[in-house]
Scaffold this active site. Structure first.
Site, mmCIF file in Angstrom:
data_model
loop_
_atom_site.group_PDB
_atom_site.id
_atom_site.type_symbol
_atom_site.label_atom_id
_atom_site.label_comp_id
_atom_site.label_asym_id
_atom_site.label_seq_id
_atom_site.Cartn_x
_atom_site.Cartn_y
_atom_site.Cartn_z
ATOM 1 C CE LYS A 190 4.832 29.656 59.195
ATOM 2 N NZ LYS A 190 4.009 30.847 59.508
ATOM 3 C CD GLU A 266 1.859 37.506 43.715
ATOM 4 O OE1 GLU A 266 1.841 38.743 43.648
ATOM 5 O OE2 GLU A 266 1.787 36.769 42.727
ATOM 6 C CB CYS A 301 0.979 43.931 48.925
ATOM 7 S SG CYS A 301 -0.503 43.460 48.037
ATOM 8 C CD GLU A 400 6.481 46.404 51.611
ATOM 9 O OE1 GLU A 400 7.228 45.495 51.995
ATOM 10 O OE2 GLU A 400 5.442 46.192 50.959
HETATM 11 P P1 NAD Z 1 7.080 37.867 56.155
HETATM 12 O O1 NAD Z 1 7.889 37.637 54.930
HETATM 13 O O2 NAD Z 1 7.769 38.244 57.392
HETATM 14 O O3 NAD Z 1 6.243 36.548 56.503
HETATM 15 C C1 NAD Z 1 5.417 35.930 55.558
HETATM 16 C C2 NAD Z 1 5.276 34.465 55.895
HETATM 17 O O4 NAD Z 1 6.557 33.852 55.760
HETATM 18 C C3 NAD Z 1 4.798 34.188 57.324
HETATM 19 O O5 NAD Z 1 3.882 33.129 57.304
HETATM 20 C C4 NAD Z 1 6.090 33.783 58.019
HETATM 21 O O6 NAD Z 1 5.891 32.918 59.103
HETATM 22 C C5 NAD Z 1 6.815 33.066 56.911
HETATM 23 N N1 NAD Z 1 8.267 32.979 57.121
HETATM 24 C C6 NAD Z 1 9.046 33.783 57.897
HETATM 25 N N2 NAD Z 1 10.335 33.366 57.854
HETATM 26 C C7 NAD Z 1 10.368 32.297 57.029
HETATM 27 C C8 NAD Z 1 11.398 31.440 56.569
HETATM 28 N N3 NAD Z 1 12.662 31.601 56.955
HETATM 29 N N4 NAD Z 1 11.074 30.451 55.711
HETATM 30 C C9 NAD Z 1 9.798 30.289 55.278
HETATM 31 N N5 NAD Z 1 8.765 31.048 55.699
HETATM 32 C C10 NAD Z 1 9.049 32.050 56.559
HETATM 33 O O7 NAD Z 1 5.960 38.926 55.723
HETATM 34 P P2 NAD Z 1 4.835 39.597 56.637
HETATM 35 O O8 NAD Z 1 5.526 40.572 57.544
HETATM 36 O O9 NAD Z 1 3.958 38.554 57.212
HETATM 37 O O10 NAD Z 1 3.971 40.385 55.527
HETATM 38 C C11 NAD Z 1 4.325 41.656 55.065
HETATM 39 C C12 NAD Z 1 4.992 41.558 53.710
HETATM 40 O O11 NAD Z 1 4.137 40.881 52.785
HETATM 41 C C13 NAD Z 1 5.241 42.918 53.110
HETATM 42 O O12 NAD Z 1 6.512 42.961 52.507
HETATM 43 C C14 NAD Z 1 4.142 43.028 52.039
HETATM 44 O O13 NAD Z 1 4.429 43.900 50.991
HETATM 45 C C15 NAD Z 1 4.054 41.631 51.574
HETATM 46 N N6 NAD Z 1 2.759 41.416 50.904
HETATM 47 C C16 NAD Z 1 2.739 41.250 49.527
HETATM 48 C C17 NAD Z 1 1.530 41.065 48.853
HETATM 49 C C18 NAD Z 1 1.491 40.863 47.362
HETATM 50 O O14 NAD Z 1 0.473 40.423 46.821
HETATM 51 N N7 NAD Z 1 2.564 41.131 46.625
HETATM 52 C C19 NAD Z 1 0.336 41.029 49.579
HETATM 53 C C20 NAD Z 1 0.396 41.217 50.970
HETATM 54 C C21 NAD Z 1 1.615 41.395 51.618
#
Ligand code: NAD
Length: 496
Positions: A190, A266, A301, A400
């Site tokens: 996804k 993650e 991240c 964050e």
């Molecule tokens: P997000 O959580 O908003 O979205 C991530 C994914 O989840 C997207 O594909 C989104 O469509 C999906 N999603 C959204 N709502 C959902 C639901 N209800 N059920 C299932 N899936 C759903 O995150 P983002 O804004 O895309 O990314 C930023 C975040 O990612 C930050 O918090 C960042 O720290 C984190 N991040 C972590 C790492 C790591 O390795 N720890 C790496 C990169 C980013």
């Protein structure tokens, strides 16, 4: 194609493809034809559309993935043959690297140098790493009495659901797809609504490399619809997620409400950067400190967003950080003269502006930046921003931002530095600068984070695990350990 301005300009002039769904090796629309507009953060205009799939579309992809797994077409393939397909996939990604990077930069705003190196090239390297592992990992025989043969086999779990974010979708996508596929699983991906176009091109190349139909599928749409459907699907055995903590919590609920699938998270970070007066090279430390938070606009991240500097060098060091921050050239991510592109979407820009305003209200000292940039372009740009004299309770310290905002303060003792390092709910990464090797070991052991980087930022590669502790997640991407997330161990006990 080389990374030159002329090649970039040629590629950016191409119409962007639609982001469809990839199911059973075919690119298809959502069943009801619904679409979401894709907005480019470069100028706020519509770049393309994305399939706005339904839960039924997602369920279909999961059924296809399950059927492919049970057929043995991939899970039963000889490991050396699986390896060959994955290596071909990596080669194809590299051959198309610039095309993929330009498309990705138009979609999520990452500057083209980073989009090239950190996305297709990094994904190809990750796929090669796991491809090479496929035929080199053995099972085990446990020590038993002579009349028994006790075996441990590694088996693929079945169907892996992978949900990825918009920052570095190919790098992070490969961290999940590559070990899962290498272990013999089928995958349903996804992609993020804000970074699906380059991801879909990479998925398509897997089929061209010879990955059998149904083994890798990708379904686009809103997270709350298709992400939820993937999380609740009874055919999915493992869910691998990178994204925010709020969505991570939901995935744990989906698992509990469905088949108790394993969930690997993650999540976010608020990583500390501790600079001691005996750092080997303060100028280098200042430059890397700025890079650690302003690279890709802080949408990283592991970005070291909290800086703590030993008081004796605080003023001098902060001046160096401010100077380094001013050297970032923010603008059109496809212009090679810029070091930094756009924030990924309008919500992200608004989050940064709110964080800066709240920090000012709470008494942080503005040291540089703080303003939106290039507003008339229609895109989402912001200055690298350094805030001094922050305190533990402040919003900018605890939450964050995922943007170009550094929160700094001074410390006096090692104990105080450790208190600062561990003051948030996160524990993803950390950085410390000191030439004292004993201090480096002592503090590494006391910092609660998945990674500690000593006298460098982001020195790690695919051989080294990346994962969080506390509310930064569980399990790790990267390294051979990541394959274990996508495997079960089977015990066979044979009476001889
Ligand atoms: P997000 O959580 O908003 O979205 C991530 C994914 O989840 C997207 O594909 C989104 O469509 C999906 N999603 C959204 N709502 C959902 C639901 N209800 N059920 C299932 N899936 C759903 O995150 P983002 O804004 O895309 O990314 C930023 C975040 O990612 C930050 O918090 C960042 O720290 C984190 N991040 C972590 C790492 C790591 O390795 N720890 C790496 C990169 C980013």
């Amino acid at each position: 194609m080389d990374l030159t301005q002329a090649n970039i300009d040629t590629l950016r002039a191409r119409a962007a493809p639609k982001g469809l769904n990839f199911i059973n090796n075919a690119m298809i629309l959502a069943e009801d034809g619904a679409e979401i507009p894709v907005i480019s953060p470069i100028d706020g205009t519509q770049l393309s559309t994305l399939a706005a799939s339904s839960a039924a579309d997602m369920d279909r992809a999961c059924a296809v993935a399950r059927a492919a797994f049970e057929s043995g077409v991939w899970s039963g393939m000889a490991p050396t043959d699986r390896k060959r397909v994955l290596l071909r996939w990596a080669d194809l990604i590299e051959q198309h690297a610039l095309e993929i990077a330009v498309l990705g930069a138009r979609d999520n705003g990452t500057d083209i140098r980073m989009a090239f190196k950190g996305e297709p090239m990094s994904a190809a390297a990750t796929i090669r790493f796991y491809a090479e592992a496929v035929d080199k990992r053995n099972g085990e025989i446990t020590p038993t009495k002579k009349d028994v043969l006790s075996l441990i086999h590694k088996e693929p779990v079945g169907v892996v659901g992978a949900i990825i974010p918009w920052n570095f979708p190919l790098m992070i996508g490969a961290w999940k797809m590559a070990p899962a596929l290498a272990a013999g699983n089928s995958v349903v991906l996804k992609p993020s609504e804000d970074a699906a176009l380059s991801t879909m091109r990479v998925v398509e190349l897997a089929a061209e490399a010879g990955l059998p139909a149904g083994v890798l599928n990708a379904v686009n749409g809103r997270g709350a619809v298709v992400g939820e459907a993937l999380g609740l699907n009874m055919e999915v055995d493992v869910l691998a997620f990178t994204g925010s903590g709020n969505v991570g919590r939901r995935l744990l609920e989906y698992s509990a409400r469905s088949n108790m699938k394993r969930v690997y998270l993650e999540l976010g970070g608020k990583s500390p950067n501790l600079v001691f007066a005996d750092a080997p090279n303060l100028e280098q430390a200042a430059k890397e400190t700025a890079a650690s938070i302003f690279r890709n606009n802080g949408q990283v991240c592991v970005a070291a967003s909290r800086l703590a500097v030993e008081r004796s060098i605080y003023d001098e060091f902060m001046q160096m950080v401010v100077d380094a921050s001013r050297s970032f050239a923010v603008g059109d991510p496809l212009d090679l003269s810029h070091t930094t592109g756009a924030l990924a979407n309008a919500a992200q820009l608004s989050k940064v502006k709110t964080a800066v305003a709240t920090a000012a209200d709470e008494g942080a000292a503005p040291l540089c930046g703080g303003q939106q940039l290039l507003e008339s372009s229609g895109g989402y740009y912001h200055e690298p921003t350094v805030l001094g004299d922050v305190r533990t309770g402040m919003d900018v310290v605890q939450n964050e931002v995922f943007g170009p905002v550094l929160a700094a303060r001074a410390f006096d003792t090692e104990d105080e530095a450790i208190e600062i390092a561990n003051e948030t709910v996160y524990g993803l990464s950390s950085v410390l600068w000191s030439r004292d090797i004993s201090r480096a070991h002592r503090l590494s052991a006391r910092i609660k984070s998945g990674t500690v980087q000593v006298n460098c930022f982001s020195g790690a590669d695919v051989t080294s695990p990346l994962g969080g502790v506390k509310q930064s997640g569980n399990g790790s991407d990267r390294s051979l350990h990541a394959m274990e997330k996508y495997e079960n161990i089977k015990a066979t006990w044979i009476q001889l």
